[in-house]
Motif scaffolding. Structure first.
Motif, PDB file in Angstrom:
ATOM      1  N   TRP A 152       0.833  -1.186   0.000  1.00 40.22           N
ATOM      2  CA  TRP A 152       0.000   0.000   0.000  1.00 40.22           C
ATOM      3  C   TRP A 152       0.872   1.242   0.000  1.00 40.22           C
ATOM      4  N   ALA A 153       0.285   2.360  -0.318  1.00 34.95           N
ATOM      5  CA  ALA A 153       0.976   3.631  -0.173  1.00 34.95           C
ATOM      6  C   ALA A 153       1.284   3.836   1.301  1.00 34.95           C
ATOM      7  N   SER A 154       2.195   4.742   1.593  1.00 29.52           N
ATOM      8  CA  SER A 154       2.697   4.889   2.958  1.00 29.52           C
ATOM      9  C   SER A 154       1.599   5.189   3.960  1.00 29.52           C
ATOM     10  N   ARG A 155       0.496   5.794   3.510  1.00 28.11           N
ATOM     11  CA  ARG A 155      -0.556   6.147   4.458  1.00 28.11           C
ATOM     12  C   ARG A 155      -1.445   4.965   4.820  1.00 28.11           C
ATOM     13  N   GLY A 156      -1.337   3.856   4.119  1.00 29.41           N
ATOM     14  CA  GLY A 156      -2.233   2.726   4.347  1.00 29.41           C
ATOM     15  C   GLY A 156      -1.503   1.527   4.904  1.00 29.41           C
ATOM     16  N   PRO A 157      -2.257   0.506   5.359  1.00 35.64           N
ATOM     17  CA  PRO A 157      -1.662  -0.719   5.883  1.00 35.64           C
ATOM     18  C   PRO A 157      -1.043  -1.542   4.765  1.00 35.64           C
ATOM     19  N   LYS A 158       0.030  -2.230   5.061  1.00 37.11           N
ATOM     20  CA  LYS A 158       0.695  -3.061   4.063  1.00 37.11           C
ATOM     21  C   LYS A 158       0.196  -4.497   4.159  1.00 37.11           C
ATOM     22  N   PRO A 159      -0.116  -5.117   3.031  1.00 41.13           N
ATOM     23  CA  PRO A 159      -0.560  -6.509   3.069  1.00 41.13           C
ATOM     24  C   PRO A 159       0.595  -7.443   3.356  1.00 41.13           C
ATOM     25  N   ASN A 160       0.261  -8.637   3.761  1.00 40.20           N
ATOM     26  CA  ASN A 160       1.276  -9.656   3.994  1.00 40.20           C
ATOM     27  C   ASN A 160       1.927 -10.015   2.670  1.00 40.20           C
ATOM     28  N   ASN A 198      -0.538   3.066  -5.663  1.00 43.12           N
ATOM     29  CA  ASN A 198      -0.792   2.635  -4.292  1.00 43.12           C
ATOM     30  C   ASN A 198      -0.493   1.160  -4.074  1.00 43.12           C
ATOM     31  N   LEU A 199      -0.414   0.401  -5.143  1.00 48.03           N
ATOM     32  CA  LEU A 199      -0.053  -1.012  -5.044  1.00 48.03           C
ATOM     33  C   LEU A 199       1.446  -1.231  -5.207  1.00 48.03           C
ATOM     34  N   GLY A 200       2.153  -0.177  -5.608  1.00 46.87           N
ATOM     35  CA  GLY A 200       3.566  -0.337  -5.904  1.00 46.87           C
ATOM     36  C   GLY A 200       3.775  -1.176  -7.145  1.00 46.87           C
ATOM     37  N   ALA A 201       2.818  -1.089  -8.073  1.00 51.74           N
ATOM     38  CA  ALA A 201       2.842  -1.914  -9.272  1.00 51.74           C
ATOM     39  C   ALA A 201       2.774  -1.022 -10.507  1.00 51.74           C
ATOM     40  N   SER A 202       2.932  -1.622 -11.663  1.00 48.83           N
ATOM     41  CA  SER A 202       2.798  -0.888 -12.917  1.00 48.83           C
ATOM     42  C   SER A 202       1.354  -0.960 -13.396  1.00 48.83           C
ATOM     43  N   ARG A 203       0.986  -0.041 -14.275  1.00 44.99           N
ATOM     44  CA  ARG A 203      -0.363  -0.095 -14.849  1.00 44.99           C
ATOM     45  C   ARG A 203      -0.561  -1.394 -15.635  1.00 44.99           C
ATOM     46  N   ALA A 204       0.499  -1.825 -16.304  1.00 43.19           N
ATOM     47  CA  ALA A 204       0.397  -3.079 -17.066  1.00 43.19           C
ATOM     48  C   ALA A 204       0.044  -4.248 -16.156  1.00 43.19           C
ATOM     49  N   SER A 205       0.556  -4.232 -14.927  1.00 46.53           N
ATOM     50  CA  SER A 205       0.254  -5.310 -13.987  1.00 46.53           C
ATOM     51  C   SER A 205      -1.206  -5.290 -13.568  1.00 46.53           C
ATOM     52  N   VAL A 206      -1.757  -4.091 -13.365  1.00 40.65           N
ATOM     53  CA  VAL A 206      -3.175  -3.979 -13.027  1.00 40.65           C
ATOM     54  C   VAL A 206      -4.029  -4.514 -14.168  1.00 40.65           C
TER      55      VAL A 206
END
Length: 246
Positions: free
Chosen positions: A28-36, A83-91
């Motif tokens: 997640w972005a720094s303001r949100g919780p990070k997933p496992n 916010n996912l730390g991913a690329s648009r292509a990945s989404v």
């Protein structure tokens, strides 16, 4: 329900080009919780279907948060990917178009509303009482969304105005819930009529002004007394279905 929206494609929208490799971990972005990180590991021991479902849920969680905050028109795939730390292509590997994301978010919000109706439908009260309670609950959800969740309301208006597939699914599912309750009332001898499906469709027509987001918006703008109107319409519907005229 999720498959309903992911298979929708919008030829007017362009996907990212290239063949970016699938992101192995999301955060997640720094303001949100990070997933496992292990839970969302692409090359996990879970089946492909489980991994796909986890990623889809994570993407929709982020998309819904953005839509509720700034609206679906301003939310971009780039926002979601960031916010996912991913690329648009990945989404786009999980949703073929931006429109598919909007429809899926709309479907998950709608399904929460329908869950309340389903819970009422499965209760033990007489069918007529359950129908009245469902009418009130569905109307209240739609009206509160207009007042308190403006951006979610705008998404529903876009879905109904644009005749999105998810809008048809929403009202069809609502009708099926009515049908199940009416059928129980017929079997118990409480309600009259021989065709629960036809009765449910008639009920849906009678209720649509009180659960359709655009129609509610227009009626409120004109100063309509929706509470009194809904009570009168509910009485009319239940009188039409009653075994003994009231």
């Amino acid at each position: 329900m999720s498959s309903l929206c992911t298979r929708l494609a919008d030829p007017e929208k362009e996907k990212d080009s290239g063949s970016a490799s699938m992101v192995r971990k999301a955060h997640w972005a720094s303001r949100g919780p990070k997933p496992n990180s292990q839970e969302f590991e692409v090359y996990s021991t879970d089946s492909d279907g489980v991994v796909l479902a986890r990623w889809r849920k994570l993407i929709l969680d982020v998309a819904e948060e953005h839509i509720r905050r700034i609206g679906h028109r301003k939310t971009t795939v780039a926002d979601i990917a960031f916010n996912l730390g991913a690329s648009r292509a990945s989404v786009y590997r999980f949703f073929p178009t931006r429109a598919a994301i909007d429809q899926s978010v709309c479907a998950r919000i709608a399904n929460r509303t329908l869950d309340d109706a389903r819970e009422i439908s499965q209760g033990s009260a007489p069918a007529s009482i359950r129908l009245a309670e469902m009418f009130a609950a569905l109307h209240q959800h739609t009206q509160l969304q207009l007042v308190e969740e403006r951006h979610s309301h705008e998404l529903f208006v876009a879905a109904t105005d644009g005749k999105w597939e998810v809008a048809k699914w929403y009202f069809d599912e609502m009708t099926r819930i009515f049908e199940a309750t009416i059928r129980e009332g017929l079997e118990a001898g409480e309600l009259k009529g021989g065709d629960a499906g036809n009765a449910a469709r008639c009920v849906m027509v009678a209720l649509i002004p009180f659960v359709h987001p655009r129609l509610i918006e227009e009626r409120i703008a004109k100063g309509g007394d929706l509470k009194s109107e809904l009570e009168a319409q509910t009485h009319f519907v239940l009188r039409a279905l009653a075994k003994v005229p009231r």
